[in-house]
Design a protein around this motif. Structure first.
Motif, PDB file in Angstrom:
ATOM      1  N   ARG A  98      -2.045  -1.129 -15.297  1.00 59.11           N
ATOM      2  CA  ARG A  98      -2.072  -0.394 -14.036  1.00 59.11           C
ATOM      3  C   ARG A  98      -3.095  -0.987 -13.070  1.00 59.11           C
ATOM      4  O   ARG A  98      -4.154  -1.467 -13.470  1.00 59.11           O
ATOM      5  CB  ARG A  98      -2.392   1.071 -14.294  1.00 59.11           C
ATOM      6  CG  ARG A  98      -1.326   1.822 -15.074  1.00 59.11           C
ATOM      7  CD  ARG A  98      -1.622   3.313 -15.069  1.00 59.11           C
ATOM      8  NE  ARG A  98      -0.555   4.055 -15.716  1.00 59.11           N
ATOM      9  CZ  ARG A  98      -0.568   4.425 -16.993  1.00 59.11           C
ATOM     10  NH1 ARG A  98      -1.612   4.130 -17.748  1.00 59.11           N
ATOM     11  NH2 ARG A  98       0.435   5.091 -17.518  1.00 59.11           N
ATOM     12  N   PHE A  99      -2.767  -0.893 -11.779  1.00 60.51           N
ATOM     13  CA  PHE A  99      -3.676  -1.291 -10.706  1.00 60.51           C
ATOM     14  C   PHE A  99      -3.920  -0.075  -9.822  1.00 60.51           C
ATOM     15  O   PHE A  99      -3.037   0.774  -9.644  1.00 60.51           O
ATOM     16  CB  PHE A  99      -3.076  -2.434  -9.886  1.00 60.51           C
ATOM     17  CG  PHE A  99      -3.287  -3.792 -10.488  1.00 60.51           C
ATOM     18  CD1 PHE A  99      -4.195  -4.675  -9.933  1.00 60.51           C
ATOM     19  CD2 PHE A  99      -2.582  -4.176 -11.621  1.00 60.51           C
ATOM     20  CE1 PHE A  99      -4.384  -5.931 -10.493  1.00 60.51           C
ATOM     21  CE2 PHE A  99      -2.762  -5.425 -12.194  1.00 60.51           C
ATOM     22  CZ  PHE A  99      -3.679  -6.297 -11.622  1.00 60.51           C
ATOM     23  N   TYR A 100      -5.130  -0.021  -9.237  1.00 65.08           N
ATOM     24  CA  TYR A 100      -5.492   1.097  -8.370  1.00 65.08           C
ATOM     25  C   TYR A 100      -6.032   0.584  -7.041  1.00 65.08           C
ATOM     26  O   TYR A 100      -6.755  -0.420  -6.992  1.00 65.08           O
ATOM     27  CB  TYR A 100      -6.528   1.996  -9.047  1.00 65.08           C
ATOM     28  CG  TYR A 100      -6.005   2.625 -10.319  1.00 65.08           C
ATOM     29  CD1 TYR A 100      -5.161   3.737 -10.269  1.00 65.08           C
ATOM     30  CD2 TYR A 100      -6.306   2.091 -11.557  1.00 65.08           C
ATOM     31  CE1 TYR A 100      -4.652   4.307 -11.424  1.00 65.08           C
ATOM     32  CE2 TYR A 100      -5.803   2.646 -12.726  1.00 65.08           C
ATOM     33  CZ  TYR A 100      -4.974   3.757 -12.647  1.00 65.08           C
ATOM     34  OH  TYR A 100      -4.466   4.309 -13.795  1.00 65.08           O
ATOM     35  N   VAL A 141     -11.039  -8.375  -4.841  1.00 66.40           N
ATOM     36  CA  VAL A 141     -10.615  -7.001  -4.574  1.00 66.40           C
ATOM     37  C   VAL A 141     -10.679  -6.645  -3.093  1.00 66.40           C
ATOM     38  O   VAL A 141      -9.836  -5.897  -2.586  1.00 66.40           O
ATOM     39  CB  VAL A 141     -11.459  -6.003  -5.411  1.00 66.40           C
ATOM     40  CG1 VAL A 141     -12.926  -6.041  -4.989  1.00 66.40           C
ATOM     41  CG2 VAL A 141     -10.904  -4.589  -5.286  1.00 66.40           C
ATOM     42  N   VAL A 142     -11.667  -7.179  -2.356  1.00 66.46           N
ATOM     43  CA  VAL A 142     -11.775  -6.841  -0.941  1.00 66.46           C
ATOM     44  C   VAL A 142     -10.688  -7.539  -0.122  1.00 66.46           C
ATOM     45  O   VAL A 142     -10.449  -7.183   1.038  1.00 66.46           O
ATOM     46  CB  VAL A 142     -13.174  -7.215  -0.414  1.00 66.46           C
ATOM     47  CG1 VAL A 142     -13.309  -8.717  -0.208  1.00 66.46           C
ATOM     48  CG2 VAL A 142     -13.505  -6.465   0.878  1.00 66.46           C
ATOM     49  N   PHE A 143     -10.013  -8.509  -0.715  1.00 67.51           N
ATOM     50  CA  PHE A 143      -8.918  -9.202  -0.040  1.00 67.51           C
ATOM     51  C   PHE A 143      -7.553  -8.679  -0.487  1.00 67.51           C
ATOM     52  O   PHE A 143      -6.643  -8.547   0.326  1.00 67.51           O
ATOM     53  CB  PHE A 143      -9.014 -10.710  -0.285  1.00 67.51           C
ATOM     54  CG  PHE A 143     -10.325 -11.311   0.120  1.00 67.51           C
ATOM     55  CD1 PHE A 143     -10.671 -11.404   1.456  1.00 67.51           C
ATOM     56  CD2 PHE A 143     -11.223 -11.762  -0.826  1.00 67.51           C
ATOM     57  CE1 PHE A 143     -11.890 -11.948   1.846  1.00 67.51           C
ATOM     58  CE2 PHE A 143     -12.438 -12.316  -0.465  1.00 67.51           C
ATOM     59  CZ  PHE A 143     -12.780 -12.402   0.885  1.00 67.51           C
ATOM     60  N   LEU A 175      -7.537  -3.236  -7.773  1.00 69.88           N
ATOM     61  CA  LEU A 175      -8.170  -3.790  -8.959  1.00 69.88           C
ATOM     62  C   LEU A 175      -7.493  -3.232 -10.205  1.00 69.88           C
ATOM     63  O   LEU A 175      -6.960  -2.118 -10.183  1.00 69.88           O
ATOM     64  CB  LEU A 175      -9.673  -3.497  -8.994  1.00 69.88           C
ATOM     65  CG  LEU A 175     -10.169  -2.103  -9.342  1.00 69.88           C
ATOM     66  CD1 LEU A 175     -11.672  -2.130  -9.575  1.00 69.88           C
ATOM     67  CD2 LEU A 175      -9.843  -1.097  -8.265  1.00 69.88           C
ATOM     68  N   PRO A 176      -7.485  -4.000 -11.295  1.00 66.58           N
ATOM     69  CA  PRO A 176      -6.835  -3.531 -12.518  1.00 66.58           C
ATOM     70  C   PRO A 176      -7.612  -2.394 -13.171  1.00 66.58           C
ATOM     71  O   PRO A 176      -8.815  -2.238 -12.947  1.00 66.58           O
ATOM     72  CB  PRO A 176      -6.821  -4.780 -13.409  1.00 66.58           C
ATOM     73  CG  PRO A 176      -7.918  -5.645 -12.882  1.00 66.58           C
ATOM     74  CD  PRO A 176      -7.987  -5.379 -11.410  1.00 66.58           C
ATOM     75  N   ALA A 205       0.641  -4.323  -8.685  1.00 69.76           N
ATOM     76  CA  ALA A 205      -0.255  -5.465  -8.838  1.00 69.76           C
ATOM     77  C   ALA A 205      -0.088  -6.396  -7.639  1.00 69.76           C
ATOM     78  O   ALA A 205       1.000  -6.491  -7.062  1.00 69.76           O
ATOM     79  CB  ALA A 205       0.061  -6.209 -10.129  1.00 69.76           C
ATOM     80  N   PRO A 206      -1.161  -7.067  -7.204  1.00 69.99           N
ATOM     81  CA  PRO A 206      -1.039  -8.000  -6.078  1.00 69.99           C
ATOM     82  C   PRO A 206       0.023  -9.054  -6.342  1.00 69.99           C
ATOM     83  O   PRO A 206       0.112  -9.588  -7.449  1.00 69.99           O
ATOM     84  CB  PRO A 206      -2.443  -8.626  -5.991  1.00 69.99           C
ATOM     85  CG  PRO A 206      -3.345  -7.631  -6.645  1.00 69.99           C
ATOM     86  CD  PRO A 206      -2.532  -7.002  -7.736  1.00 69.99           C
TER      87      PRO A 206
END
Length: 292
Positions: free
Chosen positions: A20-22, A220-222, A226-227, A255-256
């Protein structure tokens, strides 16, 4: 999707982005950070030749900008964009205060304002560095992220304010501002800018990208997300709070994509490279001054 089963507070780091990504940052926040990053770099590279005019690299850098007129234009355009981003963020904070109340914005786990718990966690972190205690558990924002955030406010008022005086001297003189005030503004603008450049391109870069668990880059800021294992490892108090409040599922996202990861790597890598180059130029300038 299957969840990555990593215990809360674990320091194990997986390089496989699965599970999972959040969402951590919204698209407009990522855009504002990117604009702020590149305008700061633009101001740094276009302004440094004035602080190190005795170096050969300063002459070469000015030529890349097309002369001092070109460097001044880049400096002012970047400064203006930076001020716009800052003003939009302040407006966002004002709107949040009107909507949620002053206390909720300035206090609590979602606030970027330093609080007593940050002093405690900083002390615990130092003890952990020395092997004298356990690693502190952080919530949404760490004490060093809050310091970075407050430094931007300090810099915008000090560097931005002095820069506006130097940009429009005739206007401020018409209001009766004495000549010595512009001399002070020149000193403050240059030295405070040099301090900000040194901090951002060393301490901030290390915390954000170069520390072992993030090397070579924290995207993460781009990417904006995040996972799950990173959220559990790095911000266990936030993860537990979101689960307790029933808000974790609402933050789940995809996910990105490969394209997003590639663009994030290019943008972040370019910023990182230019920042390191800027520090190399500064160290070379200081060394030239000391040993010439």
């Amino acid at each position: 999707m299957a969840s990555t089963s990593v215990p809360i507070g674990s320091t194990a780091h997986s390089t496989v982005e699965s599970g999972r990504f959040y969402r951590r940052f919204k698209p407009y926040q990522r855009l504002m950070h990117a604009i702020l990053m590149f305008t700061f770099i633009g101001c740094s590279l276009s302004g440094l030749p004035l602080l190190f005019p005795y170096t050969g690299w300063a002459e070469g850098l000015v030529r890349l900008f097309g002369g001092f007129e070109g460097a001044a234009l880049v400096h002012r355009v970047c400064a203006a964009l930076m001020c716009v981003v800052f003003a939009l963020h302040v407006l966002e904070v004002v709107i949040r205060i009107a909507r949620d109340g002053l206390l909720k914005v300035l206090w609590g786990p979602n606030s970027m304002v330093p609080q007593p718990v940050d002093i405690v966690q900083m002390y615990q972190h130092v003890k952990w560095f020395m092997g004298k205690g356990e690693r502190p558990k952080f919530d949404r924002y760490t004490y060093w992220e809050k310091f970075d955030y407050m430094a931007v406010f300090w810099g915008m008022f000090i560097i931005g304010g002095s820069g506006l005086l130097l940009w429009f001297p005739e206007y401020w003189s018409s209001w009766g501002l004495p000549g010595w005030a512009f001399n002070i503004a020149t000193l403050v603008h240059g030295h405070e800018a040099l301090l900000a450049i040194g901090f951002i391109f060393t301490i901030h870069f290390f915390n954000g990208h170069l520390r072992p668990e993030k090397f070579p880059m924290d995207k993460v800021v781009f990417t904006g997300s995040l996972p799950e294992h990173e959220l559990k490892e790095e911000r266990p108090l936030e993860y537990a709070r979101l689960v307790r409040e029933g808000r974790l599922q609402a933050l789940e996202t995809e996910a990105p994509s490969p394209t997003t990861n590639t663009v994030s790597t290019v943008v972040g890598g370019l910023g990182l490279a230019l920042g390191i180059l800027t520090m190399v130029l500064i160290f070379a300038g200081l060394a030239s001054h000391l040993f010439d």
